[in-house]
Every structure is written in C-alpha cells, then in structure tokens.
Write a protein that holds these residues in place. Structure first.
Motif, short mmCIF file in Angstrom:
data_model
loop_
_atom_site.label_atom_id
_atom_site.label_comp_id
_atom_site.label_asym_id
_atom_site.label_seq_id
_atom_site.Cartn_x
_atom_site.Cartn_y
_atom_site.Cartn_z
N GLU A 155 22.83 -12.71 -14.97
CA GLU A 155 22.68 -12.46 -13.70
C GLU A 155 21.98 -11.25 -13.59
O GLU A 155 21.05 -11.57 -12.42
CB GLU A 155 24.25 -11.98 -13.27
N LEU A 198 11.89 -14.01 -9.43
CA LEU A 198 13.14 -13.48 -9.10
C LEU A 198 13.49 -12.32 -9.85
O LEU A 198 13.93 -11.23 -9.51
CB LEU A 198 14.30 -14.45 -9.44
N ASP A 258 30.09 -17.59 -6.97
CA ASP A 258 30.18 -16.19 -6.57
C ASP A 258 31.22 -15.99 -5.53
O ASP A 258 31.49 -14.85 -5.07
CB ASP A 258 28.80 -15.77 -5.98
N TYR A 318 21.04 -11.65 -9.64
CA TYR A 318 22.30 -12.21 -8.90
C TYR A 318 23.15 -11.19 -8.81
O TYR A 318 24.47 -11.80 -9.56
CB TYR A 318 22.42 -13.52 -9.59
N ASN A 344 13.81 -8.38 -8.14
CA ASN A 344 15.16 -7.68 -8.13
C ASN A 344 15.12 -6.48 -9.32
O ASN A 344 16.32 -6.15 -9.30
CB ASN A 344 15.98 -8.92 -8.61
N CYS A 399 28.80 -7.44 -14.41
CA CYS A 399 27.58 -8.42 -14.47
C CYS A 399 27.37 -8.54 -15.89
O CYS A 399 27.63 -7.94 -16.80
CB CYS A 399 26.49 -7.48 -13.73
N TYR A 417 22.08 -21.73 -16.21
CA TYR A 417 22.17 -20.64 -16.97
C TYR A 417 21.59 -20.88 -18.54
O TYR A 417 21.12 -20.22 -18.94
CB TYR A 417 23.38 -20.04 -17.11
N LYS A 459 22.37 -22.39 -6.32
CA LYS A 459 21.86 -21.43 -5.29
C LYS A 459 20.65 -20.79 -6.20
O LYS A 459 19.43 -20.61 -5.46
CB LYS A 459 22.68 -20.07 -5.10
N LEU A 460 20.60 -20.58 -7.39
CA LEU A 460 19.44 -20.33 -8.10
C LEU A 460 18.31 -21.27 -8.41
O LEU A 460 17.11 -20.77 -8.35
CB LEU A 460 19.68 -19.71 -9.49
N ASP A 506 26.64 -20.94 -8.57
CA ASP A 506 25.45 -19.72 -8.94
C ASP A 506 24.25 -20.96 -9.40
O ASP A 506 23.08 -20.54 -8.78
CB ASP A 506 25.79 -19.08 -10.17
#
Length: 204
Positions: free
Chosen positions: A101, A187, A148, A106, A191, A97, A163, A158-159, A155
C-alpha cells in the motif's frame, strides 16, 4: 493483521480494537470476527455523525466539496478517533499500512497512513497473508478481497493491477506488462511525499 501481531507480542489484555463504521458498512463484520477470534477488548464508534457534521458545516460556509475530500475525510476522522481513545487509555496507535500500500501511496495522509508504530511497513500484502496463516487467523479474514471501505471498488480495481503483480515487482523488479510497470512507477513517485516528514525550514 496488526491486531493479531500485537496480541501475539503483548498479550490480549494490552490490545484494544476500535471498529469505526461510517454509518452502515458491509465489511465491518470482518472486524467483528477478528476481535472475537482474538478475544480482545474493543469499542464500536460510528463516525457518521462526525463526517456529516464536518461536511454540513463546510457546505454552510460555502465551500465546494470535492469528491476526493469526501473520500479522505472519513479515514482522517477515524485517526482522530483512534488517538482520542488511545490517549484516554494511555495507549499507542498502531498503523495498519503495509509495504504494498505504501509503495503506491494507497493510504490517506494523516488518516490510515498515520500512527505511532507500523508493524507491517516492510511487508508486502502476500507476506502479510502468510503471517495471518501462521497465526491461524480465519481464512475469510486472511483471504478476503482488500477494500478500503470508502467506495464500492476493491483496492485492485481502483489501482488497476493486482497485489500479486505489485508484490513480485517490489521484491524482484520483475513485471511482464510495460503499462502496468509504468503505472506502478508513476504512483510510487507521485506518492513518495506521504512517507516523508513534514518539511522544515531554516531561517537565517
């Protein structure tokens, strides 16, 4: 990228790559390209039978399987597989990771979010790519669209943001779109628990 860093730091004879497709997986060719480029020992362990076996037993037990369970089970089985191979080779498991992320959660807890050490944990995706270029990794690996391997989406799809936007926000606090800022902050707060150790309790 982690495999390349470990090879650079430790030498290729002390690094083992483990490729773990779930049945037929289209992006596995990138992993094959990487271990070939680095010339490191590697194993290919297909986890499909293990995933199907667990899901089958859950169904037989009358458990209603959620979609999130189906998504998170493969990375957790992969991590168990990594530790089995690591233990059999007297090794350590490298976490893959990165800061970007981890910032928005993520990663699957006890799946790809696990490991014994984490070389990229303080580096954004943009910074990781720069390291890849400095290590002369093939451009198709460095610049590939991050996915992923668990769904048909990238990614960033989905996010809901790129980035590049996330990395700039992490490093400078600057972001143009208020809605995107709110989603990233949401997020991040949601998380945080993934980066914390399991809570302990004191009994008196």
């Amino acid at each position: 990228m982690v495999a390349a860093l470990c090879t650079e730091a430790l030498g290729k004879d002390r690094v083992i790559g483990v490729l773990m497709p779930n049945g037929v997986q289209s992006d596995i060719d990138y992993a094959k390209l990487l271990v070939s480029h680095l010339d490191i020992k590697h194993y290919i362990i297909n986890i499909r039978d293990a995933v199907d076996g667990v899901l089958s037993q859950m169904t037989k037990s009358g458990i209603e399987i959620s979609e999130q369970t189906r998504i998170n089970l493969p990375p957790r089985i992969r991590m168990s597989t990594l530790y089995a191979i690591s233990q059999s080779n007297n090794g350590r498991v490298a976490n893959n990771c990165n800061l970007s992320e981890d910032w928005v959660g993520y990663a699957t807890r006890y799946g790809d979010g696990a490991g014994d050490f984490s070389p990229l944990s303080n580096l954004t995706v943009s910074e990781v790519k720069e390291i890849g270029r400095s290590l002369n990794l093939p451009s198709e690996i460095v610049d590939k669209v991050p996915i992923d391997g668990l769904s048909d989406q990238s990614d960033e799809e989905k996010l809901g943001f790129t980035y590049d936007v996330l990395d700039k926000y992490i490093r400078t606090g600057e972001i143009e779109d208020k809605t995107t800022k709110e989603r990233i902050d949401y997020l991040h707060d949601l998380n945080k628990f993934k980066l914390e150790l399991m809570p302990s309790f004191e009994y008196k």
